[in-house]
Write an enzyme that holds these catalytic residues in place. Structure first.
Site, mmCIF file in Angstrom:
data_model
loop_
_atom_site.group_PDB
_atom_site.id
_atom_site.type_symbol
_atom_site.label_atom_id
_atom_site.label_comp_id
_atom_site.label_asym_id
_atom_site.label_seq_id
_atom_site.Cartn_x
_atom_site.Cartn_y
_atom_site.Cartn_z
ATOM 1 N N LYS A 68 -15.408 -22.781 41.205
ATOM 2 C CA LYS A 68 -14.680 -23.015 42.461
ATOM 3 C C LYS A 68 -13.878 -21.791 42.876
ATOM 4 C CE LYS A 68 -13.678 -27.963 42.813
ATOM 5 N NZ LYS A 68 -12.580 -28.939 42.856
ATOM 6 N N HIS A 102 -1.398 -36.936 46.274
ATOM 7 C CA HIS A 102 -1.328 -36.760 44.819
ATOM 8 C C HIS A 102 0.014 -37.267 44.293
ATOM 9 C CE1 HIS A 102 -4.031 -32.983 45.461
ATOM 10 N NE2 HIS A 102 -4.798 -33.924 44.941
ATOM 11 N N ARG A 143 -9.459 -42.904 47.353
ATOM 12 C CA ARG A 143 -9.253 -43.021 48.801
ATOM 13 C C ARG A 143 -10.366 -43.798 49.478
ATOM 14 N NH1 ARG A 143 -8.923 -36.646 49.192
ATOM 15 N NH2 ARG A 143 -10.656 -37.137 47.813
ATOM 16 N N SER A 159 -6.773 -31.731 49.830
ATOM 17 C CA SER A 159 -6.267 -30.349 49.826
ATOM 18 C C SER A 159 -7.081 -29.488 50.779
ATOM 19 C CB SER A 159 -6.325 -29.772 48.405
ATOM 20 O OG SER A 159 -5.536 -30.528 47.537
HETATM 21 O O1 PNS Z 1 -9.301 -31.903 41.799
HETATM 22 P P1 PNS Z 1 -10.696 -31.786 41.261
HETATM 23 O O2 PNS Z 1 -11.200 -30.355 41.342
HETATM 24 O O3 PNS Z 1 -11.642 -32.758 41.903
HETATM 25 O O4 PNS Z 1 -10.585 -32.155 39.704
HETATM 26 C C1 PNS Z 1 -11.742 -32.389 38.968
HETATM 27 C C2 PNS Z 1 -11.488 -32.612 37.471
HETATM 28 C C3 PNS Z 1 -10.507 -31.627 36.911
HETATM 29 C C4 PNS Z 1 -10.917 -33.970 37.275
HETATM 30 C C5 PNS Z 1 -12.876 -32.471 36.819
HETATM 31 O O5 PNS Z 1 -13.466 -31.295 37.258
HETATM 32 C C6 PNS Z 1 -12.834 -32.457 35.327
HETATM 33 O O6 PNS Z 1 -12.697 -33.494 34.709
HETATM 34 N N1 PNS Z 1 -12.955 -31.247 34.742
HETATM 35 C C7 PNS Z 1 -12.941 -31.032 33.308
HETATM 36 C C8 PNS Z 1 -14.346 -30.688 32.774
HETATM 37 C C9 PNS Z 1 -15.014 -31.924 32.214
HETATM 38 O O7 PNS Z 1 -14.492 -32.621 31.376
HETATM 39 N N2 PNS Z 1 -16.199 -32.198 32.747
HETATM 40 C C10 PNS Z 1 -16.946 -33.383 32.400
HETATM 41 C C11 PNS Z 1 -16.451 -34.560 33.226
HETATM 42 S S1 PNS Z 1 -17.108 -36.092 32.641
#
Ligand code: PNS
Length: 170
Positions: free
Chosen positions: A41, A17, A91, A128
């Site tokens: 989660k 990150h 990745r 992670s």
């Molecule tokens: O590290 P992660 O858990 O993979 O992060 C995921 C994240 C935060 C990027 C994704 O869950 C997200 O965009 N969440 C916000 C909710 C949202 O906008 N959902 C629609 C996505 S198009």
């Protein structure tokens, strides 16, 4: 002012990150590391801890802000914060398959573009989840995480998870 958002759970933040965030800060005037909470989660670290670890690690870098995303759409958050781009590290092709529909959806929702940065080769295997598993089983993870994360990883075990980043007492 060109502002980008690097979103994620950061449970915990790791060197992969950090490498992407550092490269993003070379491309934009300001980078917001936006720490998200997905209520479906189960997190090892609370939202406050995840933010604290990111802040401690990134404190010396200029132009980088760490803050919670809050609930709701990332696209709305980006609009609210005046960000023109979301930056994500890639990745693998499976990362790309996962990210592409979200990138397209976010652009259609608010016009925000997603910029993908290919992960540095020696960080391609980092996640992670894998780092927590290796640490919990006694493996060496000091090459993969910053010092403030290592300290917390070693002092919390697999039983210390926080549902949705809330306090275990909440
Ligand atoms: O590290 P992660 O858990 O993979 O992060 C995921 C994240 C935060 C990027 C994704 O869950 C997200 O965009 N969440 C916000 C909710 C949202 O906008 N959902 C629609 C996505 S198009």
């Amino acid at each position: 002012m060109r502002r980008a958002v690097c979103p994620g759970s950061f449970d915990p933040i790791h060197n992969g990150h950090l490498e992407v965030i550092a490269r993003a800060s070379g491309l934009f005037d300001e980078v917001i590391v936006a720490v998200s909470t997905n209520y479906a989660k189960k997190y090892r670290f609370s939202l406050d801890e995840r933010i604290e670890m990111a802040r401690e690690t990134l404190a010396s870098l200029r132009g980088i802000i760490v803050e919670p995303v809050g609930q709701g759409l990332l696209a709305e958050y980006c609009r609210h914060r005046g960000a023109s781009a979301i930056v994500k590290g890639l990745r693998s092709s499976s990362d790309f398959d996962y990210e592409l529909p979200m990138a397209t959806m976010n652009r259609q929702l608010s016009g925000v573009e997603t910029v993908f940065l290919p992960a540095e080769s020696h960080y391609l295997h980092l996640s992670s989840t894998l780092i927590k598993e290796v640490a919990d089983l006694g493996g060496e993870v000091s090459d993969f995480v910053p010092r403030s994360v290592l300290k917390r990883l070693l002092s919390t075990g697999p039983a210390g998870g926080h549902a949705s980043g809330l306090s275990p007492l909440g």
